[in-house]
Design a protein around this motif. Sequence first.
Motif, short mmCIF file in Angstrom:
data_model
loop_
_atom_site.label_atom_id
_atom_site.label_comp_id
_atom_site.label_asym_id
_atom_site.label_seq_id
_atom_site.Cartn_x
_atom_site.Cartn_y
_atom_site.Cartn_z
N GLY A 111 -7.21 5.17 -2.81
CA GLY A 111 -7.27 3.80 -3.30
C GLY A 111 -7.17 3.73 -4.81
O GLY A 111 -6.42 2.92 -5.37
N CYS A 112 -7.92 4.59 -5.48
CA CYS A 112 -7.86 4.65 -6.95
C CYS A 112 -6.47 5.08 -7.42
O CYS A 112 -5.89 4.47 -8.32
CB CYS A 112 -8.90 5.63 -7.48
N ARG A 114 -3.56 4.88 -5.92
CA ARG A 114 -2.56 3.84 -5.68
C ARG A 114 -2.64 2.76 -6.76
O ARG A 114 -1.64 2.34 -7.32
CB ARG A 114 -2.78 3.23 -4.30
N THR A 115 -3.87 2.33 -7.07
CA THR A 115 -4.07 1.30 -8.08
C THR A 115 -3.60 1.78 -9.45
O THR A 115 -2.90 1.05 -10.18
CB THR A 115 -5.55 0.89 -8.13
N TRP A 116 -3.97 3.00 -9.80
CA TRP A 116 -3.57 3.54 -11.11
C TRP A 116 -2.05 3.71 -11.19
O TRP A 116 -1.45 3.46 -12.23
CB TRP A 116 -4.27 4.86 -11.40
N LYS A 118 0.17 1.91 -9.78
CA LYS A 118 0.74 0.57 -10.04
C LYS A 118 0.57 0.19 -11.50
O LYS A 118 1.51 -0.31 -12.13
CB LYS A 118 0.07 -0.47 -9.14
N ALA A 126 3.21 4.83 -6.14
CA ALA A 126 2.23 3.90 -5.57
C ALA A 126 2.52 3.63 -4.10
O ALA A 126 1.60 3.59 -3.27
CB ALA A 126 2.22 2.59 -6.36
N GLU A 130 0.07 4.51 -1.10
CA GLU A 130 -0.35 3.41 -0.22
C GLU A 130 -0.16 3.80 1.24
O GLU A 130 -1.00 3.53 2.09
CB GLU A 130 0.44 2.14 -0.53
#
Length: 170
Positions: A111-112, A114-116, A118, A126, A130
């Motif tokens: 989760g971290c 993927r967010t980073w 992006k 990403a 995901e």
Amino acid sequence: MSKLNDCFLTELGDIYDAEKQLLKALPKMALAAEHEELKESFLSHLAQSEEHVRRLEEVFELLGDKPPSQKCKAMQGLIAESEGRIDEDLGDASLICAAQKIEHYEIATYGCLRTWAKLLDHDDAANLLEETLDEETDADEHLASVAVQIVNLDASEAEHTAKGGSPSDE
């Protein structure tokens, strides 16, 4: 964004090693599982973990980097805990608990990442992260389902039988 990128690469290397460690641990967990559904879950996740390693290698390639040689201490600890449960013969409910702890660690990490990815405009990375995050979430939900619908019920019935009663006696 330099610190964020450094953090991203460090955590990417960390989860890469974690997945590689899982490739060795999951067959042992499958062998120790008593319920066929749980064995199949572990073996299915083994195949997924092989794909996760491949995806992570693709992410490193997209970034023009290669996986570092670092050890994921968190996964070492989680695997050591699961091996302890196997050695103590605590049963499938305990194995599921250990496996869900592993899944939750992976879900948090992916989760971290993927967010980073992006935020750092690594859109292709990403998307790959995901995809893995979704699979880890599905694996956790499947383990919970196996626990609730099969393993925990069997363990509860065995506990009541050992005490000379039945679950419906309460």
